[in-house]
Write a protein that holds these residues in place. Sequence first.
Motif, PDB file in Angstrom:
ATOM      1  N   PHE A   1      36.868  48.256  38.296  1.00 59.49           N
ATOM      2  CA  PHE A   1      37.421  46.981  38.757  1.00 59.49           C
ATOM      3  C   PHE A   1      38.929  47.013  38.498  1.00 59.49           C
ATOM      4  O   PHE A   1      39.384  47.640  37.541  1.00 59.49           O
TER       5      PHE A   1
ATOM      6  N   LYS B   1      40.141  45.705  45.400  1.00 59.15           N
ATOM      7  CA  LYS B   1      38.729  45.943  45.725  1.00 59.15           C
ATOM      8  C   LYS B   1      38.063  46.881  44.714  1.00 59.15           C
ATOM      9  O   LYS B   1      38.591  47.958  44.419  1.00 59.15           O
ATOM     10  N   PRO B   2      36.918  46.476  44.144  1.00 49.86           N
ATOM     11  CA  PRO B   2      36.229  47.372  43.188  1.00 49.86           C
ATOM     12  C   PRO B   2      35.749  48.655  43.854  1.00 49.86           C
ATOM     13  O   PRO B   2      35.524  48.699  45.072  1.00 49.86           O
TER      14      PRO B   2
ATOM     15  N   SER C   1      44.370  37.438  38.028  1.00 49.23           N
ATOM     16  CA  SER C   1      43.623  38.627  38.479  1.00 49.23           C
ATOM     17  C   SER C   1      42.667  39.109  37.393  1.00 49.23           C
ATOM     18  O   SER C   1      41.573  39.597  37.687  1.00 49.23           O
TER      19      SER C   1
ATOM     20  N   ASP D   1      44.948  43.267  48.767  1.00 49.15           N
ATOM     21  CA  ASP D   1      43.494  43.067  48.746  1.00 49.15           C
ATOM     22  C   ASP D   1      42.767  44.404  48.582  1.00 49.15           C
ATOM     23  O   ASP D   1      41.730  44.474  47.924  1.00 49.15           O
TER      24      ASP D   1
ATOM     25  N   GLN E   1      29.285  38.247  37.424  1.00 45.89           N
ATOM     26  CA  GLN E   1      28.367  37.946  38.532  1.00 45.89           C
ATOM     27  C   GLN E   1      27.524  39.159  38.889  1.00 45.89           C
ATOM     28  O   GLN E   1      26.332  39.044  39.151  1.00 45.89           O
ATOM     29  N   ARG E   2      28.146  40.332  38.884  1.00 49.03           N
ATOM     30  CA  ARG E   2      27.396  41.534  39.241  1.00 49.03           C
ATOM     31  C   ARG E   2      26.321  41.839  38.191  1.00 49.03           C
ATOM     32  O   ARG E   2      25.204  42.212  38.527  1.00 49.03           O
TER      33      ARG E   2
ATOM     34  N   LYS F   1      35.141  37.554  36.176  1.00 50.08           N
ATOM     35  CA  LYS F   1      34.113  36.780  36.881  1.00 50.08           C
ATOM     36  C   LYS F   1      33.292  37.686  37.794  1.00 50.08           C
ATOM     37  O   LYS F   1      32.064  37.577  37.876  1.00 50.08           O
ATOM     38  N   ARG F   2      33.967  38.611  38.470  1.00 51.30           N
ATOM     39  CA  ARG F   2      33.276  39.510  39.386  1.00 51.30           C
ATOM     40  C   ARG F   2      32.270  40.394  38.634  1.00 51.30           C
ATOM     41  O   ARG F   2      31.139  40.594  39.078  1.00 51.30           O
TER      42      ARG F   2
ATOM     43  N   ARG G   1      39.745  36.859  37.544  1.00 51.50           N
ATOM     44  CA  ARG G   1      38.988  37.164  38.774  1.00 51.50           C
ATOM     45  C   ARG G   1      38.033  38.332  38.565  1.00 51.50           C
ATOM     46  O   ARG G   1      36.851  38.275  38.936  1.00 51.50           O
ATOM     47  N   GLU G   2      38.536  39.399  37.940  1.00 49.95           N
ATOM     48  CA  GLU G   2      37.687  40.585  37.760  1.00 49.95           C
ATOM     49  C   GLU G   2      36.620  40.353  36.690  1.00 49.95           C
ATOM     50  O   GLU G   2      35.508  40.873  36.800  1.00 49.95           O
TER      51      GLU G   2
END
Length: 483
Positions: free
Chosen positions: A423, A417-418, A443, A413, A453-454, A449-450, A446-447
């Motif tokens: 990322f 973490k960014p 993964s 984890d 969103q940001r 999407k992250r 996931r990034e």
Amino acid sequence: MHHSSAVNRRSFLATLATTCAGWQARESLGAEQRLGKVVVVGAGVSGLAAARELKSSGFEVVVLEARSRIGGRTWTDESLGAPIDMGASWIVGIDNNPLMKLVHEFKIKTIVDDEDWIFYDHLGHRLPDMESDAIDEAWSAIDEAIEARGEKVDDDESIAEAVRRLRPKHNRTPETQRRINVYLAGQESDVGGEIERLSLWYSADDKEFEGDARLFPSGYGQIAAGLAEGLDVRSEQRVKAIAYSDQGVNVTTDKAEFDADAAVLTVPLGVFKQGTIQFTPALPPAKRDAIDRLEMGRLDKVVLKFPHVFWPRSTTNFGFVSQTFGEFPEFMNGFKLTGEPILLAFAAAGFARQLETLPDAEVQAKLMTVVRTMFGATSPDPSGMKYSRWGQDPFAGGCYSYVPVGATSELYDVMAKPVDTLFFAGEATSRDYRATVHGAFLSGLREAKRITQRFTAHEPERAPGRLQSLPAGNGASRFQPER
């Protein structure tokens, strides 16, 4: 900044502006759809998955790959006249596995690994089917016993130590010892780490998909090729330095520089461990600690091509129970997969580490001793050989990550973490699905999407793709704002 770097950056930005597929269609959606620029470092499955998702979300994306090929640790080699996977081979558990969606989307043929095994002892005697069944049963029993031990002990210990505590050596029959050795060698192959290093508590606390395992007759490389379709991938771009802040990133390779609003780093844990990428500022202490404490395993393949098939044609897998622990414990029948007279031998952990120090001719001689023990002294010399040597690959540093004694799976984890606009993706950022291609793929999504969103959150307005100058440090060049 060197003149050539400035030219490269201008041409890079111009290329993205004019050739990024679908860009004209998005312009009509309004300026807010132009979300920004992202550099993805690494064209393995995680990097390609992230890039594909980001591009479809409206980002300008460029993928930088150090090698001359895409795919990372999925590497299909055809130098022996048939597609052979030198890295990842299996989709492990097909039920709800996202890779199966890609198999259907890209129309890729797979076959079921039937888990069909023949075992040979160190003298080359084929073990009876009853003993193969007993090996299977012992595997399950040891698994259950050490899992129960893991719940009782107050301190973590290695899997080797746990097995010693369960059944001391003086209390083992030759058959029991053989079954234990097959189990321990299998653990090393699964995880890539030495059994004296593998954590009892954490080396197997990940998740699995149910269902069959599948193999690719035409190679895993088809997955990477499908994901890369339509992406701007720059090969032979070895990343040397990354400067970053909360305003953006500057990525310097051995050939060019790239400015972006964010970067997705998918380099393997083994590359982070080598320290070949200079970060300005340095990565946070927690990230560096996770890089130091997680380990990179070894699982190599030695592939031999022969003039003809002289082993059981219809069996998928062969096990060898050597008196030297870890000596080529597993073989795969390449003929059954490709129709060519090919055998694949696996070497893991400490044995692989030693093997990688030897020249190819010595590796082949060692392997042929085992082949002739199993399949007969008159077995012919091979006509070709290919050896993966993942530990010596500067862009991998091993096969995949694992948790040694003294570390925990929570470090995955931390790896994920960014940090500001950096990322992180790849199997070593996937706590649940580490050391798998589906973990790498998920993964990357996931990034992506992250980042999306940001960039779509209600932050203070800033023009997409515009970068502020950052203070230089440790000799890194300054960011250059777009002109």
